[in-house]
Write an enzyme that holds these catalytic residues in place. Structure first.
Site, PDB file in Angstrom:
ATOM      1  N   ASP A   8       0.821  -1.216   0.000  1.00 11.07           N
ATOM      2  CA  ASP A   8       0.000   0.000   0.000  1.00 11.07           C
ATOM      3  C   ASP A   8       0.856   1.268   0.000  1.00 11.07           C
ATOM      4  OD1 ASP A   8      -1.239  -2.311   1.378  1.00 11.07           O
ATOM      5  OD2 ASP A   8      -3.008  -1.024   1.503  1.00 11.07           O
ATOM      6  N   GLU A  39      -4.494   2.425  -3.142  1.00  8.64           N
ATOM      7  CA  GLU A  39      -5.729   2.975  -2.580  1.00  8.64           C
ATOM      8  C   GLU A  39      -5.499   4.044  -1.515  1.00  8.64           C
ATOM      9  OE1 GLU A  39      -8.300   1.339   0.073  1.00  8.64           O
ATOM     10  OE2 GLU A  39      -6.693   1.034   1.505  1.00  8.64           O
ATOM     11  N   ASN A  40      -4.263   4.210  -1.056  1.00  8.99           N
ATOM     12  CA  ASN A  40      -3.937   5.266  -0.089  1.00  8.99           C
ATOM     13  C   ASN A  40      -2.990   6.305  -0.675  1.00  8.99           C
ATOM     14  OD1 ASN A  40      -3.716   2.579   2.195  1.00  8.99           O
ATOM     15  ND2 ASN A  40      -5.359   4.071   2.219  1.00  8.99           N
ATOM     16  N   ASN A  67     -10.641  -0.509   0.164  1.00 10.51           N
ATOM     17  CA  ASN A  67     -11.829   0.113   0.740  1.00 10.51           C
ATOM     18  C   ASN A  67     -11.854   1.629   0.616  1.00 10.51           C
ATOM     19  OD1 ASN A  67      -9.646  -0.313   2.780  1.00 10.51           O
ATOM     20  ND2 ASN A  67     -10.975   0.924   4.075  1.00 10.51           N
ATOM     21  N   HIS A  68     -10.723   2.256   0.239  1.00  8.21           N
ATOM     22  CA  HIS A  68     -10.704   3.709   0.022  1.00  8.21           C
ATOM     23  C   HIS A  68     -10.814   4.076  -1.461  1.00  8.21           C
ATOM     24  CE1 HIS A  68     -10.010   4.862   4.148  1.00  8.21           C
ATOM     25  NE2 HIS A  68      -8.964   4.044   4.240  1.00  8.21           N
ATOM     26  N   HIS A 150      -7.592  -7.491  -0.204  1.00  4.86           N
ATOM     27  CA  HIS A 150      -7.519  -6.310   0.650  1.00  4.86           C
ATOM     28  C   HIS A 150      -8.442  -6.540   1.852  1.00  4.86           C
ATOM     29  CE1 HIS A 150      -6.204  -2.107   0.961  1.00  4.86           C
ATOM     30  NE2 HIS A 150      -7.372  -1.868   1.523  1.00  4.86           N
ATOM     31  N   HIS A 175      -3.785  -3.867   3.035  1.00  8.59           N
ATOM     32  CA  HIS A 175      -4.699  -3.121   3.912  1.00  8.59           C
ATOM     33  C   HIS A 175      -4.151  -2.873   5.307  1.00  8.59           C
ATOM     34  CE1 HIS A 175      -8.326  -1.436   5.664  1.00  8.59           C
ATOM     35  NE2 HIS A 175      -8.377  -2.405   6.557  1.00  8.59           N
ATOM     36  N   HIS A 177      -0.970  -2.813   6.351  1.00  8.51           N
ATOM     37  CA  HIS A 177       0.231  -1.963   6.276  1.00  8.51           C
ATOM     38  C   HIS A 177       1.442  -2.471   7.048  1.00  8.51           C
ATOM     39  CE1 HIS A 177      -1.849   2.022   4.844  1.00  8.51           C
ATOM     40  NE2 HIS A 177      -2.386   0.945   4.300  1.00  8.51           N
TER      41      HIS A 177
END
Length: 264
Positions: A8, A39-40, A67-68, A150, A175, A177
């Protein structure tokens, strides 16, 4: 095939780390295809078209999400047109974008699939049955298949690894991290790692500025989290697969910091 999967990417610090580390990794390991979770990548939440281009220009061939995915609303305007980005496939059928894609680079072909877990996350469609359907679809196009699961719970991730053993070349968790130490090749030939880790600020909490996170834990009051600054760390995983069978032949975790990069 040699596949490099980058964990991520968190904010501008994470993006800067990718641009610093990736040239050295390409020289040392010569991966055919590079995939990253993005996604981050936009200030810790979601991705933008500009940032996606930045990552592609840095050498990434495909981007997975989580999810983001929808945190930057402009994604609704362009995700349908970007064939190299996949979002969790078990969102509702009406969701834009796609949950699987074919990535071609350096004479190799890789199917990438993105699935989101349900334990401690929103109750979306079943990740296991969604993975089954997509594995069947993608296996008609290539025997080289990567699944980014994820998910929050280690148990759910491990279960997915066993569920897909022998049907995917590589199942990686994202997810949470934090890079786990359980890299292995499962009995039927699937390389597995519960969590690849993250790329971004090393001295925060999962990439977020730690003072705000501590305040949240100590007070339980609403707190705005922002991406930390300062030194970065970089986590990824490198997997070799057999071209004829799609089975993994080796798996190796990668971990770099700003301090160790100078000796790389």
């Amino acid at each position: 095939m040699r596949i490099l999967f980058i964990g991520d990417i968190v904010g501008s610090v994470g993006r800067a780390a990718v641009k610093k580390v990736l040239p050295a990794l390409k020289t040392k390991y010569n991966p055919h295809i590079i995939i990253a979770n993005g996604e981050n990548s936009a200030a810790g939440r979601g991705i933008t078209a500009t940032i996606a281009k930045e990552l592609f220009d840095a050498g990434v061939h495909g981007i997975t999400m989580g999810n983001h995915t929808w945190d930057n609303r402009d994604i609704f305007e362009w995700i349908d047109d970007e064939q190299r980005i996949v979002r969790p496939a078990n969102y509702a059928p009406e969701a834009p974008g796609r949950g699987a894609a074919i990535i071609k680079a350096n004479g190799k072909t890789l199917a990438i699939i993105n699935i989101q877990g349900r334990t401690f996350l929103p109750p979306i469609d079943c990740p296991f049955r969604t993975a089954d359907a997509l594995i069947e679809e993608m296996s008609s196009k290539t025997n080289q298949i990567l699944v980014d699961f994820h998910a929050e719970a280690t148990s759910e991730k491990i279960a997915m690894g066993w569920h897909l053993d022998g049907r995917a070349s590589l199942v990686v968790g994202t997810h949470t991290h934090v890079q786990t130490n359980d890299d292995r090749i499962l009995p039927q030939g699937t390389a597995y790692l519960t969590d690849v880790g993250m790329v971004g600020p090393r001295d925060g909490v999962l990439g977020m500025e730690r003072t705000a996170v501590l305040h949240k834990f100590l007070t339980q009051l609403p707190t705005r989290f922002v991406v930390d600054e300062g030194d970065w760390h970089f986590h990824a995983v490198l997997v070799d697969t057999d071209d004829a069978t799609g089975k993994a032949t080796s798996i190796q975790k990668i971990r770099q910091t700003e301090e160790t990069l100078m000796f790389f």
